[in-house]
Motif scaffolding. Structure first.
Motif, mmCIF file in Angstrom:
data_model
loop_
_atom_site.group_PDB
_atom_site.id
_atom_site.type_symbol
_atom_site.label_atom_id
_atom_site.label_comp_id
_atom_site.label_asym_id
_atom_site.label_seq_id
_atom_site.Cartn_x
_atom_site.Cartn_y
_atom_site.Cartn_z
ATOM 1 N N ALA A 46 -6.076 11.760 -27.142
ATOM 2 C CA ALA A 46 -5.961 11.630 -28.443
ATOM 3 C C ALA A 46 -5.219 11.012 -28.861
ATOM 4 N N GLY A 47 -5.382 9.660 -30.290
ATOM 5 C CA GLY A 47 -5.184 8.981 -30.810
ATOM 6 C C GLY A 47 -5.564 7.879 -30.098
ATOM 7 N N LYS A 48 -5.292 7.438 -29.021
ATOM 8 C CA LYS A 48 -6.313 5.864 -28.513
ATOM 9 C C LYS A 48 -7.552 5.539 -28.817
ATOM 10 N N VAL A 49 -7.532 4.204 -28.869
ATOM 11 C CA VAL A 49 -7.845 3.249 -29.157
ATOM 12 C C VAL A 49 -9.139 2.541 -28.046
ATOM 13 N N VAL A 50 -10.142 2.805 -27.773
ATOM 14 C CA VAL A 50 -10.461 2.699 -26.556
ATOM 15 C C VAL A 50 -11.713 1.384 -26.922
ATOM 16 N N LEU A 51 -11.837 0.557 -26.413
ATOM 17 C CA LEU A 51 -12.899 -0.187 -26.896
ATOM 18 C C LEU A 51 -13.983 -1.063 -24.941
ATOM 19 N N ILE A 52 -14.480 -0.712 -25.200
ATOM 20 C CA ILE A 52 -16.378 -0.693 -24.345
ATOM 21 C C ILE A 52 -16.990 -1.791 -24.213
ATOM 22 N N THR A 53 -17.076 -2.362 -23.128
ATOM 23 C CA THR A 53 -18.361 -3.145 -23.324
ATOM 24 C C THR A 53 -19.307 -2.841 -22.441
ATOM 25 N N GLY A 54 -20.607 -3.050 -23.228
ATOM 26 C CA GLY A 54 -22.081 -2.046 -22.295
ATOM 27 C C GLY A 54 -21.692 -0.802 -22.510
#
Ligand SMILES: NC(=O)c1ccc[n+]([C@@H]2O[C@H](COP(=O)([O-])OP(=O)(O)OC[C@H]3O[C@@H](n4cnc5c(N)ncnc54)[C@H](OP(=O)(O)O)[C@@H]3O)[C@@H](O)[C@H]2O)c1
Length: 294
Positions: A46-54
């Motif tokens: 909760a509250g985390k920002v997760v960047l994902i490629t592909g």
């Protein structure tokens, strides 16, 4: 007297079918039920920002869905725009937070803009999953590989991870914390006949992971990788079809005797991204179902 030559022209099942370089379909061999029964706290991220490629398909998509289901805001890319929009819409429809932005990890400007767009939207990046990858186009020996194929696979799999970290790390350094998880492969840990472009590119991912882990550990940024074996995704299905092998055949190469589900790999990514793995730095975690134990 005739001497039997090693059959190096015909790739072995083992050579073809793991490493994200192969396979067909046999749902009986996939562990969807087991993966779905795993219970985790719904608000772990909760509250985390997760960047994902592909994350338009396969492991990345499953990872995006899993993080969103546990409270994270997910920001992901891929090249297939319509598919990316559909994945994001379906995560939002399920109550999650997800944004798709088209970006090609081979292009430095697009990677930079993708990372900066995430920061503009969410103010930061807590977790980065550098997952975009492609398979070797042809199963042939080194002298039959082409420079074009080598460069194409390296550019996506190795340079793509390098570029992603190049732009993610400064944003994490500003805050003095972050977790980066790179998708390597069993192919990063062993030699794999007939898929030199892929095999070498994944060794590069494991190497970049170790170097970055050493460089940023004291800054509060943990960098790790994971090594899936044979995972039920479009990549494995494409490879199986191209190489004429079945999931049943592939499964025999793994101690667990089955193809792993993308959702199981998402759980491994989440472990490496979470504080549960706070003491794990620079590791390439074996997620093959035992292949590397032998
Ligand atoms: N499946 C396996 O058995 C297995 C085993 C070991 C490791 N892996 C690794 O797991 C990762 C995910 O693969 P997968 O099996 O989930 O296959 P997949 O379904 O084909 O997913 C690959 C993802 O990477 C994206 N991608 C590829 N080239 C890209 C580029 N130039 N720019 C941006 N995105 C790009 C694709 O999106 P677009 O096509 O929309 O660009 C897609 O979202 C890869 O790094 C792969 O090497 C897979």
């Amino acid at each position: 007297m005739t001497t039997r030559k090693p059959d190096l022209h015909t790739p072995s099942r083992r050579a073809l079918l793991t490493a994200g370089a192969t396979a067909a379909a046999a749902t009986a061999l996939t562990p969807g039920a087991a993966a779905r029964t795993l219970q985790q706290p719904r608000d772990r991220f909760a509250g985390k920002v997760v960047l994902i490629t592909g994350a338009t398909s396969g492991i990345g998509e499953a990872t995006a869905r899993a993080f969103a289901a546990e409270g994270a805001a997910v920001f992901f890319c891929g090249r297939r725009e319509a598919l990316g929009d559909r994945v994001a819409a379906s995560i939002r429809a399920a109550g999650g937070r997800a944004t798709f932005r088209r970006a090609d990890v081979r292009e430095e400007g697009q990677v930079r803009d993708f990372v900066e767009a995430c920061v503009r939207r969410h103010g930061r990046i807590d977790i980065a999953v550098n997952n975009a990858g492609i398979e070797s186009p042809r199963a042939v020996r080194v002298h039959e590989q082409t420079l074009a194929d080598m460069e194409a696979v390296w550019r996506t799999n190795a340079a793509g991870v390098f570029l992603a970290m190049k732009y993610e790390v400064p944003r994490m350094l500003e805050r003095g914390r972050g977790a980066i998880v790179n998708t390597a492969s069993v192919s990063a840990e062993v030699g794999w006949a007939t898929i030199a472009p892929y095999n070498a590119s994944k060794h590069a991912v494991a190497s970049l992971t170790k170097v970055a882990a050493l460089e940023y550990a004291a800054d509060g940024i943990r960098v790790n990788a994971l090594a899936p074996g044979a995972v039920d995704t479009p990549m494995l299905r494409r490879a199986a079809e191209a190489f004429g092998v079945t999931y049943e055949q592939i499964a025999q190469d793994y101690p667990v005797k089955r193809i792993v589900a993308a959702e199981e790999i998402a759980r491994v990514v989440m472990f490496l991204a979470s504080d549960d793995s706070s003491a794990v730095v620079g590791h390439d975690l074996d997620a093959t179902g035992g292949y590397l134990a032998g």
